[in-house]
Design an enzyme around this catalytic site. Structure first.
Site, PDB file in Angstrom:
ATOM      1  N   TYR A 128       0.872  -1.180   0.000  1.00  0.00           N
ATOM      2  CA  TYR A 128       0.000   0.000   0.000  1.00  0.00           C
ATOM      3  C   TYR A 128       0.907   1.226   0.000  1.00  0.00           C
ATOM      4  O   TYR A 128       1.862   1.295   0.773  1.00  0.00           O
ATOM      5  CB  TYR A 128      -0.892   0.004   1.248  1.00  0.00           C
ATOM      6  N   ASP A 223       9.315   2.574  -0.363  1.00  0.00           N
ATOM      7  CA  ASP A 223       8.307   3.216   0.476  1.00  0.00           C
ATOM      8  C   ASP A 223       8.561   2.756   1.907  1.00  0.00           C
ATOM      9  O   ASP A 223       8.159   1.665   2.305  1.00  0.00           O
ATOM     10  CB  ASP A 223       6.903   2.828  -0.006  1.00  0.00           C
ATOM     11  N   LYS A 251       4.985   8.760   9.086  1.00  0.00           N
ATOM     12  CA  LYS A 251       4.783   8.125  10.396  1.00  0.00           C
ATOM     13  C   LYS A 251       5.824   8.561  11.439  1.00  0.00           C
ATOM     14  O   LYS A 251       5.696   9.630  12.009  1.00  0.00           O
ATOM     15  CB  LYS A 251       4.714   6.608  10.229  1.00  0.00           C
TER      16      LYS A 251
HETATM   17  N1  PMP Z   1       2.970   4.034   2.407  1.00  0.00           N
HETATM   18  C1  PMP Z   1       2.860   3.084   3.342  1.00  0.00           C
HETATM   19  C2  PMP Z   1       3.808   1.945   3.341  1.00  0.00           C
HETATM   20  C3  PMP Z   1       1.846   3.167   4.296  1.00  0.00           C
HETATM   21  O1  PMP Z   1       1.731   2.204   5.219  1.00  0.00           O
HETATM   22  C4  PMP Z   1       0.975   4.278   4.279  1.00  0.00           C
HETATM   23  C5  PMP Z   1      -0.143   4.437   5.306  1.00  0.00           C
HETATM   24  N2  PMP Z   1      -0.394   3.430   6.151  1.00  0.00           N
HETATM   25  C6  PMP Z   1       1.141   5.233   3.284  1.00  0.00           C
HETATM   26  C7  PMP Z   1       2.155   5.089   2.377  1.00  0.00           C
HETATM   27  C8  PMP Z   1       0.242   6.420   3.217  1.00  0.00           C
HETATM   28  O2  PMP Z   1       0.493   7.272   4.274  1.00  0.00           O
HETATM   29  P1  PMP Z   1      -0.644   8.298   4.775  1.00  0.00           P
HETATM   30  O3  PMP Z   1      -1.723   7.478   5.367  1.00  0.00           O
HETATM   31  O4  PMP Z   1       0.103   9.155   5.747  1.00  0.00           O
HETATM   32  O5  PMP Z   1      -1.083   9.049   3.574  1.00  0.00           O
END
Ligand code: PMP
Length: 412
Positions: A128, A223, A251
């Site tokens: 994701y 990511d 995060k």
């Molecule tokens: N990349 C990863 C690996 C994630 O786990 C998340 C959110 N859980 C995102 C991107 C998106 O981040 P956000 O919810 O802060 O938009």
């Protein structure tokens, strides 16, 4: 509010019941609006590596607020956090702050396309990368939880530029690059997948991906929104010794406030406006309150913090495995540091197919069993269980004792 929530998985729709409304968080504990308290293994979905209301983070936030909440101009905490991140992550030579992980990944993809002049994107099933259009096919997290293989509302034309491959399948990876290498702008991957439960990379897999990107002139994007500063200070790239061209962060670097960032090779980052023609901007980007929180969080992440996270997480892993075995329930636990993935499955879980094939009737029952006894696990089997440095051995003991009963209920 749609579904009663501001983000889908919080709805508890996957585990039954209604969303919890929280009023207070301290250390490893949260209290809901009805006065119930729980040991928290969601940790705001990863950011709270130091637990709730960490005193140094709170002090930094209050100090920053008193100096002004936003200027829409560069500030000193922003500079300090940029320096800190570039110092910790060697592949990040230049960085741009944004407000969320979603912004980080969508901006990194645009940059990769701008740098290569190519269109195609390679991504992996069950990963994701936030909710920008190009990433919403066969993705993990809420899409997996609610069985939405492809989000509605995506232009049909996008399919032509997106190649989605099985995670950990080297053969398919080679094939895709053999067939399309010269058109591939970027490959984006969670180096440790944390949105289909936890699925670590197979030995050598990330190195193979790195080599294929090098051979084909494609940009490799890690990511690390979850894994960055979580599995080790330098993230998954430090752990596995593979250097991406661009890294997406979020995060942990925000200390619990809304922050994202992307960064990487200076020659690539130099293309971002105002240095170059790839446009990306943000009214509240690099917000000084969020930057101060992030700095205060990163300042506390020393070797001791990671050893504590490792010990507590290993204790949880062993406790879950042992209590499931005693109840005759088959589970698989995938763990990298304080990222823990629990699957009701008999064998190994190496990809999205395996994660989906695990038993999704048992997880909601188990979740309820834990919640009733004061431990809050993510309300979806496709999410990561997180620990923080504020958790204690007795927190984990208590959770394992509850798990023993919950597994028995599941088995019965
Ligand atoms: N990349 C990863 C690996 C994630 O786990 C998340 C959110 N859980 C995102 C991107 C998106 O981040 P956000 O919810 O802060 O938009």
């Amino acid at each position: 509010m749609v579904g009663g929530v501001s983000s889908p998985v919080r709805s508890f729709k996957a585990v039954g019941g209604t969303p919890l409304f929280f009023v207070t968080g301290r250390g490893s504990r949260v209290w809901d609006a009805d006065g119930n308290s729980f040991v928290d293994y969601v940790c705001s979905w990863g950011p709270l590596i130091l637990g709730h209301s960490n005193p140094k983070v709170v002090r930094a936030v209050i100090g920053a607020v008193k100096s002004g909440t936003s200027f829409g101009a560069p500030t000193l905490p922003e500079l300090a956090l940029a320096r800190k991140i570039c110092g910790i992550v060697p592949s990040v030579e230049k960085v741009r702050f944004v407000n969320s992980g979603t912004e980080a990944t969508m901006s990194a993809l645009r940059l990769a396309r701008g740098f290569t002049g190519r269109a195609k994107l390679v991504k992996f099933e069950g990963c994701y990368h936030g909710h920008a259009d190009p990433f919403l096919t066969r993705a993990g997290s809420g899409l997996a939880t609610f069985d939405i293989p492809d989000s509605a509302g995506l232009p049909a034309s996008m399919g032509a530029d997106t190649i989605t491959l099985a995670f950990n399948d080297e053969e398919r990876l080679e094939e895709a690059f053999r067939a399309h290498g010269a058109e591939i702008a970027a490959a984006i991957i969670e180096p440790i997948a944390g949105n289909m439960g936890v699925v670590p990379p197979a030995p050598g897999y990330l190195r193979r991906l790195r080599r294929l990107c090098d051979e084909n002139g494609s940009v490799l994007i890690f990511d690390e929104v979850i894994s960055g500063f979580r599995v080790s200070l330098g993230g998954a790239q430090e752990l596995y010794g593979v250097k991406p061209d661009l890294t997406c962060m979020g995060k942990v670097i925000g200390g619990g406030l809304p922050v994202g960032a992307y960064g990487g090779r200076a020659d690539v980052m130099r293309l971002v406006a105002p240095e170059g023609p790839v446009y990306q901007a943000g009214t509240l980007a690099g917000n000084p309150v969020a930057m101060a929180a992030g700095l205060a969080a990163l300042d506390q992440l020393d070797r001791r913090a990671y050893s504590k996270l490792e010990a507590l997480s290993a204790q949880l892993e062993e406790g879950l495995l042992d209590s499931a075995a005693k109840s005759g329930v088959s589970i698989t636990v995938n763990r990298v540091g304080s990222m823990v993935g629990l699957f009701f499955a008999k064998g190994e879980v190496r990809n999205f197919k395996d994660a989906k094939a695990s038993d999704h009737v048992l997880y909601p029952k188990f979740h309820r069993g834990l919640l009733e006894r004061g431990s809050y696990f993510p309300p979806s089997a496709f999410e990561t269980i997180f620990l923080s440095t504020a958790h204690s051995v007795s927190d984990v003991n208590r959770t394992v004792a509850s798990a023993r009963i919950a597994f028995r209920e599941v088995a019965g």
